[in-house]
Write a protein that holds these residues in place. Structure first.
Motif, mmCIF file in Angstrom:
data_model
loop_
_atom_site.group_PDB
_atom_site.id
_atom_site.type_symbol
_atom_site.label_atom_id
_atom_site.label_comp_id
_atom_site.label_asym_id
_atom_site.label_seq_id
_atom_site.Cartn_x
_atom_site.Cartn_y
_atom_site.Cartn_z
ATOM 1 N N ILE A 72 0.846 -1.203 0.000
ATOM 2 C CA ILE A 72 0.000 0.000 0.000
ATOM 3 C C ILE A 72 0.877 1.247 0.000
ATOM 4 O O ILE A 72 0.584 2.227 -0.666
ATOM 5 C CB ILE A 72 -0.942 0.002 1.225
ATOM 6 N N SER A 73 1.996 1.182 0.727
ATOM 7 C CA SER A 73 2.859 2.359 0.842
ATOM 8 C C SER A 73 3.668 2.634 -0.410
ATOM 9 O O SER A 73 4.001 3.775 -0.686
ATOM 10 C CB SER A 73 3.842 2.183 2.000
ATOM 11 N N GLY A 76 2.068 2.777 -5.597
ATOM 12 C CA GLY A 76 1.791 4.021 -6.308
ATOM 13 C C GLY A 76 0.603 3.977 -7.248
ATOM 14 O O GLY A 76 0.093 5.008 -7.648
ATOM 15 N N GLY A 77 0.166 2.786 -7.642
ATOM 16 C CA GLY A 77 -1.015 2.646 -8.489
ATOM 17 C C GLY A 77 -2.085 1.867 -7.748
ATOM 18 O O GLY A 77 -1.908 1.501 -6.586
ATOM 19 N N ALA A 78 -3.196 1.597 -8.443
ATOM 20 C CA ALA A 78 -4.327 0.925 -7.792
ATOM 21 C C ALA A 78 -3.964 -0.475 -7.308
ATOM 22 O O ALA A 78 -4.559 -0.989 -6.364
ATOM 23 C CB ALA A 78 -5.516 0.860 -8.747
ATOM 24 N N PRO A 81 -3.054 -0.629 -3.156
ATOM 25 C CA PRO A 81 -4.086 -0.892 -2.156
ATOM 26 C C PRO A 81 -4.823 -2.210 -2.384
ATOM 27 O O PRO A 81 -5.254 -2.838 -1.414
ATOM 28 C CB PRO A 81 -5.039 0.303 -2.279
ATOM 29 N N LEU A 82 -4.950 -2.643 -3.631
ATOM 30 C CA LEU A 82 -5.688 -3.891 -3.889
ATOM 31 C C LEU A 82 -4.883 -5.110 -3.414
ATOM 32 O O LEU A 82 -5.375 -5.920 -2.628
ATOM 33 C CB LEU A 82 -6.035 -4.004 -5.382
ATOM 34 N N THR B 44 3.409 10.498 -6.773
ATOM 35 C CA THR B 44 4.169 9.554 -5.949
ATOM 36 C C THR B 44 5.257 10.290 -5.183
ATOM 37 O O THR B 44 5.542 11.461 -5.457
ATOM 38 C CB THR B 44 4.836 8.480 -6.826
ATOM 39 N N GLY B 50 0.682 9.175 -9.813
ATOM 40 C CA GLY B 50 0.279 8.028 -9.006
ATOM 41 C C GLY B 50 -0.107 8.495 -7.617
ATOM 42 O O GLY B 50 -0.401 9.668 -7.413
ATOM 43 N N THR B 51 -0.104 7.563 -6.677
ATOM 44 C CA THR B 51 -0.564 7.866 -5.326
ATOM 45 C C THR B 51 0.462 7.391 -4.314
ATOM 46 O O THR B 51 1.002 6.302 -4.458
ATOM 47 C CB THR B 51 -1.902 7.156 -5.061
ATOM 48 N N ALA B 53 0.980 6.667 -0.249
ATOM 49 C CA ALA B 53 0.409 6.595 1.098
ATOM 50 C C ALA B 53 1.210 7.471 2.064
ATOM 51 O O ALA B 53 0.644 8.074 2.971
ATOM 52 C CB ALA B 53 0.377 5.152 1.576
ATOM 53 N N GLU B 54 2.527 7.550 1.858
ATOM 54 C CA GLU B 54 3.354 8.373 2.756
ATOM 55 C C GLU B 54 2.966 9.845 2.661
ATOM 56 O O GLU B 54 2.827 10.530 3.670
ATOM 57 C CB GLU B 54 4.850 8.249 2.411
ATOM 58 N N SER B 77 -6.566 4.858 -8.046
ATOM 59 C CA SER B 77 -5.686 4.459 -6.952
ATOM 60 C C SER B 77 -5.687 5.465 -5.811
ATOM 61 O O SER B 77 -5.426 5.108 -4.663
ATOM 62 C CB SER B 77 -4.258 4.240 -7.454
ATOM 63 N N LEU B 80 -8.662 4.317 -3.789
ATOM 64 C CA LEU B 80 -8.412 3.011 -3.172
ATOM 65 C C LEU B 80 -7.352 3.102 -2.077
ATOM 66 O O LEU B 80 -7.446 2.423 -1.061
ATOM 67 C CB LEU B 80 -7.984 1.996 -4.236
ATOM 68 N N THR B 81 -6.335 3.926 -2.298
ATOM 69 C CA THR B 81 -5.277 4.041 -1.288
ATOM 70 C C THR B 81 -5.824 4.664 -0.008
ATOM 71 O O THR B 81 -5.554 4.182 1.091
ATOM 72 C CB THR B 81 -4.093 4.863 -1.826
ATOM 73 N N SER B 84 -7.943 2.089 1.775
ATOM 74 C CA SER B 84 -7.196 1.026 2.446
ATOM 75 C C SER B 84 -6.422 1.574 3.649
ATOM 76 O O SER B 84 -6.230 0.867 4.629
ATOM 77 C CB SER B 84 -6.272 0.292 1.465
#
Lengths: 205, 136
Positions: A72-73, A76-78, A81-82, B44, B50-51, B53-54, B77, B80-81, B84
């Motif tokens: 998850i960390s 960077g893409g979907a 988390p999936l 990112t 992108g995504t 979490a940090e 994402s 979703l991130t 989650s």
């Protein structure tokens, strides 16, 4: 019984498979997505291998929870988390035992797959990773080899489908005729599980 | 309404520049006093699309004043991130929530409402209401 080392081998084999197949995954993603699935998965599982070495989780559940959190960390893409949800929920469902049975793994994995379905809101036939994970989860009650075969068949079965989730769904009919990259990487995860279980055999899909 | 108790806003986009620009736009339109804290979490960690979490966790900590944090996300994402992270204890501050809202319009509505001292539920409702602003 499956011990902590089995789960470490599973994650290591997944990282190796993703590394080996990263270009193919990105190729599949360039047809119907944004062409980063291979590199995202490679980055994610590369750091999973590193964190499992540095933190040495002590139980099967802890291995998967740590791996999931890491995905998850870092992905960077979907798929972050999936896959992160898949592994974390499976790990939580395994609890704190030092060893788990094949049946317990199958049941926990089913809980992980259900969590993925809830998170993404997808169902069977939507042309997503679930089309490999759902049949794999059912077959896992028999063996890891059966789960691998079911996942491969499920991934190939996404080719004629029209995408109803994610970026590929914007293409409508244009998504038909391409294998879903998420289903392809899910098949790699199950191949790695069979490899960790010593149930090798069959060619690499 | 003390500034300390304002709801914080986090804008999660696939793009760093988009998140920053929307935060700037919302601040500009909410101006007329002190605005509630808003932080951008775009792209990112390496600066790509992108995504991260940090970046999301960092932004949420930055705007948390103890009155809750409303997170708005743009696509796939990002959504979703955040979901989650909310499912994982310790990932985000207490009282963090993902708000179902259009990204730009929702960000403006959320920040205006938070700046007026609205609580988390009111901020979330205002952002979601932005779906109703039809353009034609």
């Amino acid at each position: 019984m499956l011990d902590t080392d089995f789960f470490r081998r599973w994650m290591a084999a997944t990282a190796a498979a993703v590394e080996r197949e990263a270009e193919r995954l990105t190729g599949l993603d360039s047809a119907i997505g944004d062409a980063d699935h291979g590199s995202n998965m490679r980055r994610g599982f590369g750091t999973v291998t590193a964190v499992l070495e540095s933190e040495s989780p002590a139980t099967p559940g802890a291995v998967l929870v740590l791996a999931g959190r890491q995905l998850i960390s870092t992905v960077g893409g979907a798929s972050g988390p999936l896959y992160g949800t898949l592994l974390r929920r499976t790990g939580k469902a395994l609890g704190e035992s030092g060893e788990v049975s094949q049946g317990q793994l199958a049941e926990a994995f089913g809980a992980g797959v259900a969590a993925v379905a809830r998170l993404g809101g997808a169902k069977a036939g939507d042309k997503t990773m679930l089309d490999a994970l759902l049949p794999a989860s059912r077959a896992l009650a028999d063996s890891a080899g059966a789960a691998r075969d079911a996942a491969r068949a499920g991934a190939l079965g996404t080719v004629p489908l029209r995408a109803r989730k994610g970026r590929a769904s914007c293409l409508g009919e244009g998504s038909v005729g391409h294998q879903d990259p998420g289903a392809a990487s899910a098949a790699l995860l199950m191949e790695a599980l069979a490899e960790a279980a010593g149930e090798n055999g069959g060619d690499r899909a | 309404m003390s500034e300390e108790r304002q709801v914080g806003i986090v804008l999660v986009s696939h793009s760093g520049p988009v998140a920053l620009a929307v935060a700037e736009l919302a601040r500009g339109l909410a101006a007329g006093g002190v605005t509630a804290p808003v932080a951008a979490a775009g792209g990112t960690s390496a600066g790509g699309l992108g995504t991260s979490a940090e970046l999301i966790a960092e932004a949420a900590r930055e705007v948390d004043r103890g009155a809750g944090v409303a997170l708005l996300a743009d696509l796939g994402s990002a959504v979703l991130t955040v979901k989650s992270m909310l499912a994982e204890e310790g990932g985000l501050p207490e009282g963090a929530m993902l708000v179902d809202a259009p990204f730009v319009e929702g960000a403006v509505a959320a920040l205006v409402t938070a700046s007026m001292g609205g609580d988390l539920a009111t901020v979330a409702a205002a952002a979601t209401d932005a779906y109703g602003y039809r353009k034609v």
